[in-house]
Design a protein around this motif. Structure first.
Motif, PDB file in Angstrom:
ATOM      1  N   ALA A  94     -32.000 -99.909  27.609  1.00 38.07           N
ATOM      2  CA  ALA A  94     -30.414 -99.473  27.500  1.00 38.07           C
ATOM      3  C   ALA A  94     -30.313 -98.020  27.856  1.00 38.07           C
ATOM      4  CB  ALA A  94     -29.668 -99.915  26.256  1.00 38.07           C
ATOM      5  N   GLY A  95     -29.077 -97.527  27.887  1.00 39.61           N
ATOM      6  CA  GLY A  95     -28.829 -96.196  27.798  1.00 39.61           C
ATOM      7  C   GLY A  95     -28.287 -95.936  29.225  1.00 39.61           C
ATOM      8  N   ALA A  96     -28.334 -94.652  29.718  1.00 42.44           N
ATOM      9  CA  ALA A  96     -27.607 -94.111  30.699  1.00 42.44           C
ATOM     10  C   ALA A  96     -28.601 -94.408  31.961  1.00 42.44           C
ATOM     11  CB  ALA A  96     -27.261 -92.648  30.940  1.00 42.44           C
ATOM     12  N   PRO A  97     -28.140 -94.943  33.099  1.00 43.45           N
ATOM     13  CA  PRO A  97     -28.861 -95.231  34.472  1.00 43.45           C
ATOM     14  C   PRO A  97     -29.470 -93.804  34.840  1.00 43.45           C
ATOM     15  CG  PRO A  97     -26.753 -95.595  35.045  1.00 43.45           C
ATOM     16  CD  PRO A  97     -26.713 -95.252  33.445  1.00 43.45           C
ATOM     17  N   LYS A  98     -30.498 -93.545  35.667  1.00 44.37           N
ATOM     18  CA  LYS A  98     -30.834 -92.390  36.276  1.00 44.37           C
ATOM     19  C   LYS A  98     -29.820 -92.364  37.522  1.00 44.37           C
ATOM     20  CE  LYS A  98     -34.674 -90.339  38.993  1.00 44.37           C
ATOM     21  NZ  LYS A  98     -34.416 -88.982  38.224  1.00 44.37           N
ATOM     22  N   TYR A  99     -29.617 -93.758  38.068  1.00 41.47           N
ATOM     23  CA  TYR A  99     -28.775 -93.736  39.411  1.00 41.47           C
ATOM     24  C   TYR A  99     -27.700 -94.709  39.147  1.00 41.47           C
ATOM     25  CZ  TYR A  99     -31.748 -90.355  41.755  1.00 41.47           C
ATOM     26  OH  TYR A  99     -32.453 -89.240  42.329  1.00 41.47           O
ATOM     27  N   ALA A 135     -37.525 -95.798  36.038  1.00 37.79           N
ATOM     28  CA  ALA A 135     -36.218 -95.449  36.261  1.00 37.79           C
ATOM     29  C   ALA A 135     -35.265 -96.629  36.125  1.00 37.79           C
ATOM     30  CB  ALA A 135     -36.126 -94.662  37.632  1.00 37.79           C
ATOM     31  N   VAL A 136     -34.021 -96.365  35.619  1.00 37.49           N
ATOM     32  CA  VAL A 136     -33.101 -97.595  35.493  1.00 37.49           C
ATOM     33  C   VAL A 136     -31.931 -97.332  36.572  1.00 37.49           C
ATOM     34  CG1 VAL A 136     -31.395 -98.453  34.275  1.00 37.49           C
ATOM     35  CG2 VAL A 136     -33.347 -98.003  33.069  1.00 37.49           C
ATOM     36  N   VAL A 137     -31.637 -98.259  37.400  1.00 37.96           N
ATOM     37  CA  VAL A 137     -30.735 -98.151  38.457  1.00 37.96           C
ATOM     38  C   VAL A 137     -29.571 -99.090  38.277  1.00 37.96           C
ATOM     39  CG1 VAL A 137     -30.110 -98.138  40.645  1.00 37.96           C
ATOM     40  CG2 VAL A 137     -32.444 -97.194  40.067  1.00 37.96           C
ATOM     41  N   ASP A 138     -28.386 -98.842  38.185  1.00 40.01           N
ATOM     42  CA  ASP A 138     -27.315 -99.670  37.876  1.00 40.01           C
ATOM     43  C   ASP A 138     -26.568 -99.801  39.193  1.00 40.01           C
ATOM     44  OD1 ASP A 138     -27.674-100.063  35.285  1.00 40.01           O
ATOM     45  OD2 ASP A 138     -25.638 -98.960  34.619  1.00 40.01           O
ATOM     46  N   ILE A 139     -26.844-101.268  39.936  1.00 32.20           N
ATOM     47  CA  ILE A 139     -26.104-101.484  41.230  1.00 32.20           C
ATOM     48  C   ILE A 139     -24.910-102.451  41.017  1.00 32.20           C
ATOM     49  CG2 ILE A 139     -26.844-102.438  43.447  1.00 32.20           C
ATOM     50  CD1 ILE A 139     -29.831-102.447  42.528  1.00 32.20           C
TER      51      ILE A 139
END
Ligand code: CU
Length: 531
Positions: free
Chosen positions: A77-82, A121-125
């Motif tokens: 969870a949390g803010a994505p890197k991108y 890294a987390v990426v939201d698409i």
């Protein structure tokens, strides 16, 4: 300079190809491998036999999205890197050439995504379009639920929906991301659109032997099925052809033409760009005398092979497909197949204003170039016709090195069925065109084994062959042994053979295909299944 071939095309009607339904594996046919040992193992593995191939039990209702052997990545969870948003955007190639296409974050190329090797890294698409999408992380070693290919079982990013993914970026180097949908005859879809962006995965320790780093994404726009068009064919070295492949390909084409089938459709483009700007319409690359400029060049084309020269300068090639080469070497011209990357250092020692551009005069004048401007210099950018130059991968390999013997050899012959599919060329691998309905894995691999993939081209086209989720080592190019070059795309010349070695180290399905959209969409794909 190049031998350019005429292409024959015609207008077409639209076919929908994306249904948003996750692929299901119904009946998996495993084509036999050449090695008797492997055949036996594949038979044992599959446990059933039918005709010349093997039939696995039907798996109705089983989703392939997340195979048991490859658990879904845990997504924090949390803010994505991108955050990447897929949606319609305007691209100003030039003041009088503003095109509307599908982009990442409303821009072309998509934003440069920088990662640190091995650092999750987390990426939201987000997909703001009406069509399910796939975002493929080209050149990375990722599990199937993240890699971005429906054929492997990656879930779609739903239309007007999103997916959050967590990836552990690797290997270090110059990679990229792009859509992985079939376009077929829809020239607004797939990689004909603006869905291409660069990725740089920083190694734990940067070599840092340069003064300036520049990312260059080469891409054409306004595609059409026209009756004209051309493609350079004679720049690869070694140039030798395999007689049996040539005989097979030529006789098949001749027979097809004799039956009255015209040549299959090809794609041409009217606008060309580097970093989304036509030559003369973007910011120049500003340099100073004595600088060493590291250029990371990506061929983001859907179908084209590109060349690049900078008059009066040479490219010291330091990496291919983001992987450091054993022997950096200077060349006057770069040739870059669809999906390939070249990283090269240019010593800025010829002050002036120059065109860094494609050798093809028509394409360069239609935009495929960018200006290189030395500090304190101005005037008309200069282009000087480059001397013919042959592109030989082995130039950058360790001299005298030999590849380790593989455990098994996988042999594939690629062939063209001229104009066989509604006027399009159909492509086969060992006589089988890939079927999106069946999604059958073609070869069964054993985890940890090293394979030699022998690719034989029974067509006169060059095919930039790509393998997902792995890198491979070039071990033989058109009869010439080599070792030490690690890539994820390799150009296979017309009627030639190429061998690459890879270790099957990623469980689940791995897609391989020709990186030309027009070829992969019409059969030129296959799946390895690694257990
Ligand atoms: Cu191809």
């Amino acid at each position: 300079m190049a031998d350019r071939r005429r292409r024959v095309n015609a207008p077409l009607s639209a076919i929908g190809t994306v249904d948003g339904i996750r692929p299901q594996c119904n009946v998996a046919q495993i084509t036999m491998l050449k090695s008797p040992e492997m055949n036996r193992r594949a038979f044992l593995h599959a446990g059933a036999m039918a005709g010349g191939g093997l039939l696995l039990a039907p798996r109705h209702g089983l989703s392939r999205a997340v195979p048991a052997s490859s658990p879904a990545s845990e997504v924090p969870a949390g803010a994505p890197k991108y955050t990447v948003r897929i949606g319609t955007g305007l691209v100003e190639l030039a003041p009088d050439h503003i095109i509307s296409t599908t982009t990442y974050n409303g821009q072309f190329p998509g934003p440069l995504l920088r990662f640190k090797e091995g650092q999750q890294a987390v990426v939201d698409i987000y997909n703001d379009t009406d069509t399910p999408e796939q975002l493929h992380w080209h050149g990375q070693f990722l599990p199937v639920d993240v890699d971005g290919a429906a054929e492997e079982g990656t879930p779609y990013i739903p239309a007007h929906g999103m997916r959050r993914i967590a990836l552990t970026p690797r290997p270090a180097g110059f990679r990229f991301y792009h859509t992985h949908l079939m376009a077929r005859d829809n020239l607004n879809a797939g990689q004909y659109s603006g869905q291409v962006g660069p990725v740089y995965i920083a190694p734990e320790q940067e070599p840092g032997a340069y003064d300036q780093e520049v990312f260059l994404v080469l891409k054409e726009f306004q595609p059409s099925f026209s009756r004209g068009g051309d493609m350079a064919m004679d720049f690869l070295a070694p140039a030798g052809r395999v007689k049996t492949l040539e005989d097979a390909g030529e006789s098949a084409t001749k027979a097809s033409l004799a039956r009255g089938t015209p040549h299959g459709y090809e794609v041409g483009y009217s606008l060309f760009s580097i970093n989304g700007r036509m030559l003369g319409h973007g910011e120049p690359i500003r340099v100073k005398r004595g600088q060493r400029v590291l250029m990371h060049v990506l061929n983001g084309s859907a179908t084209e092979i590109r060349s690049l020269a900078l008059p009066g300068h040479r490219f010291k090639v330091v990496a291919l497909d983001g992987n450091a080469v054993p022997k950096p070497a200077e060349v006057p011209v770069l040739w870059i197949g669809t999906g390939e990357r070249v990283s090269a250092i240019v010593e800025m020692d010829r002050p002036g204003v120059w065109v860094l551009g494609d050798l093809d005069d028509d394409d360069r004048k239609a935009g495929m170039g960018i200006i290189v401007e030395y500090a304190g210099r101005n005037g008309e950018p200069q282009w000087v016709k480059a001397a013919p130059f042959h592109w030989d991968y082995t130039r950058f390999a360790a001299p005298g090195a030999t590849a380790h013997a593989p455990d098994e050899v996988i042999e594939m012959t690629f062939a063209k069925r001229n104009g066989a599919e509604h006027g399009f060329n159909a492509w086969t691998i060992n006589d089988i065109p890939f079927s999106m309905e069946k999604m059958e894995p073609m070869f069964q691999l054993r985890q940890g084994k090293r394979y030699r993939w022998r690719m034989r081209n029974a067509s006169d086209d060059i095919h930039p062959m790509h393998m997902h989720r792995h890198s491979f080592e070039l071990t033989r190019i058109a009869g010439k042994p080599t070792a030490g070059l690690i890539k994820d795309v390799v150009m296979l010349g017309g009627y030639q053979e190429v061998e690459v070695d890879f270790t099957a180290d990623s469980p689940g399905l791995t897609l391989f295909h020709c990186h030309m959209q027009l070829h992969m969409d019409f059969g030129f794909m296959g799946l390895f299944n690694c257990a």
